[in-house]
Write a protein that holds these residues in place. Sequence first.
Motif, mmCIF file in Angstrom:
data_model
loop_
_atom_site.group_PDB
_atom_site.id
_atom_site.type_symbol
_atom_site.label_atom_id
_atom_site.label_comp_id
_atom_site.label_asym_id
_atom_site.label_seq_id
_atom_site.Cartn_x
_atom_site.Cartn_y
_atom_site.Cartn_z
ATOM 1 N N ARG A 1 0.366 30.148 10.028
ATOM 2 C CA ARG A 1 1.791 29.859 10.023
ATOM 3 C C ARG A 1 2.209 29.239 8.683
ATOM 4 O O ARG A 1 1.415 28.616 7.991
ATOM 5 N N ASN A 2 3.480 29.429 8.323
ATOM 6 C CA ASN A 2 4.053 28.827 7.113
ATOM 7 C C ASN A 2 3.326 29.248 5.835
ATOM 8 O O ASN A 2 3.107 28.442 4.930
ATOM 9 N N ASP A 3 2.953 30.510 5.757
ATOM 10 C CA ASP A 3 2.287 31.038 4.569
ATOM 11 C C ASP A 3 3.008 32.315 4.151
ATOM 12 O O ASP A 3 2.551 33.424 4.406
ATOM 13 N N ASP A 4 4.151 32.137 3.513
ATOM 14 C CA ASP A 4 4.999 33.281 3.189
ATOM 15 C C ASP A 4 4.344 34.246 2.213
ATOM 16 O O ASP A 4 4.556 35.460 2.300
ATOM 17 N N ARG B 1 1.846 36.419 4.170
ATOM 18 C CA ARG B 1 2.587 37.277 5.089
ATOM 19 C C ARG B 1 3.306 38.395 4.332
ATOM 20 O O ARG B 1 3.343 39.544 4.799
ATOM 21 N N SER C 1 1.813 32.933 12.579
ATOM 22 C CA SER C 1 2.857 33.880 12.229
ATOM 23 C C SER C 1 2.365 35.296 12.509
ATOM 24 O O SER C 1 1.170 35.519 12.720
ATOM 25 N N GLN D 1 -3.180 27.348 1.637
ATOM 26 C CA GLN D 1 -2.578 28.661 1.678
ATOM 27 C C GLN D 1 -3.675 29.716 1.594
ATOM 28 O O GLN D 1 -4.683 29.562 0.892
ATOM 29 N N ARG E 1 4.096 31.587 18.290
ATOM 30 C CA ARG E 1 4.711 31.334 16.987
ATOM 31 C C ARG E 1 4.785 29.852 16.650
ATOM 32 O O ARG E 1 5.073 29.484 15.521
ATOM 33 N N SER F 1 -4.236 23.835 6.339
ATOM 34 C CA SER F 1 -3.284 23.355 5.350
ATOM 35 C C SER F 1 -3.294 24.204 4.084
ATOM 36 O O SER F 1 -2.276 24.339 3.416
ATOM 37 N N GLU G 1 -3.611 22.810 12.377
ATOM 38 C CA GLU G 1 -3.391 24.037 11.652
ATOM 39 C C GLU G 1 -3.913 23.914 10.230
ATOM 40 O O GLU G 1 -3.949 22.828 9.648
#
Length: 305
Positions: free
Chosen positions: A258-261, A264, A124, A30, A120, A28, A26
């Motif tokens: 994923r894991n990128d607030d 998102r 995301s 952002q 998921r 890394s 995935e």
Amino acid sequence: MAIYPSIQWGLLTAGLLTGLVLPLQEASAQTLERIAKSGQLTLGYIDGVAPMSSRGADGQLAGYGADLCQAVADAVKAKLPQRAVTVRYVPVAAEDAVDKVANGGVDLLCTATAETLKRREHVSYSIPVLNGGIAVLIRQDASKQLRDVVNGQAPVTGPVWRATANGGRVKHTYAVREGTLAEDWARAKSRLLGVTVSTIKVQDDAKGIALVQAKQADAYFGERVLLEQYVARNQLGKELLVAKRVLNTELLGLAMARNDDDFRLLVDRALSQLYLSKSFPAVYARYFGGWEEPTKLAFEGWVRP
């Protein structure tokens, strides 16, 4: 077409597309940081999925998903005013779509797909952009028994779709797009329809629908909205019919890393503002033929304040 508020349409159905290769690794970095450094927002799409995403004869990407991504692109440019951000649209194969998103090959997938727990693990999803569900396309001259079964009106007592002259039963034949949740559903749930089936797998909706037209398949399982739009766009309403019964329901969203607030949040804010805008009902109606009260309520429920 109204969106039913009780529905959980996850494209095309859960999703338009499902048999996707999972990523080896995935991304890394952002997303917004990467865009700020490169000056480029990369938007992926799966071609030929009208009315969601398809490239026209002029080479321009069009569709509901393209309009949604344009709103996101505008939000990215507003977020990074110090950087001249260019937007690049990249076609991706259905089987590679999740991998491209997870590994940073594309920043956002403009072709909506269903959010599943398996997906998921690697990507995301945005707030919902559409309700989905699998439906069945048949011919207008299909038998009453077939119509009853696909609309859930016939008792599940055995294979009743067609019978030979001596009262015996023959296999019912349906077509399904390979690598979709429609295929998974049809394989797992066909017995609930009270039929014995054989399956023809196709690579796109047009081929499956053509088999029904040619009477080489009795029915085609696919995403309801895509089927309805194909019939309407090609003026096939006198020949083909999308059964009223929805065989499953699901929510469709736009996939991102994923894991990128931060990214998102930007995507969800852009979509929420679009849904609340005065122009959005016309955007929706352009692709799906109407803006009714249940549809309005569904989108209002998806908005994040």
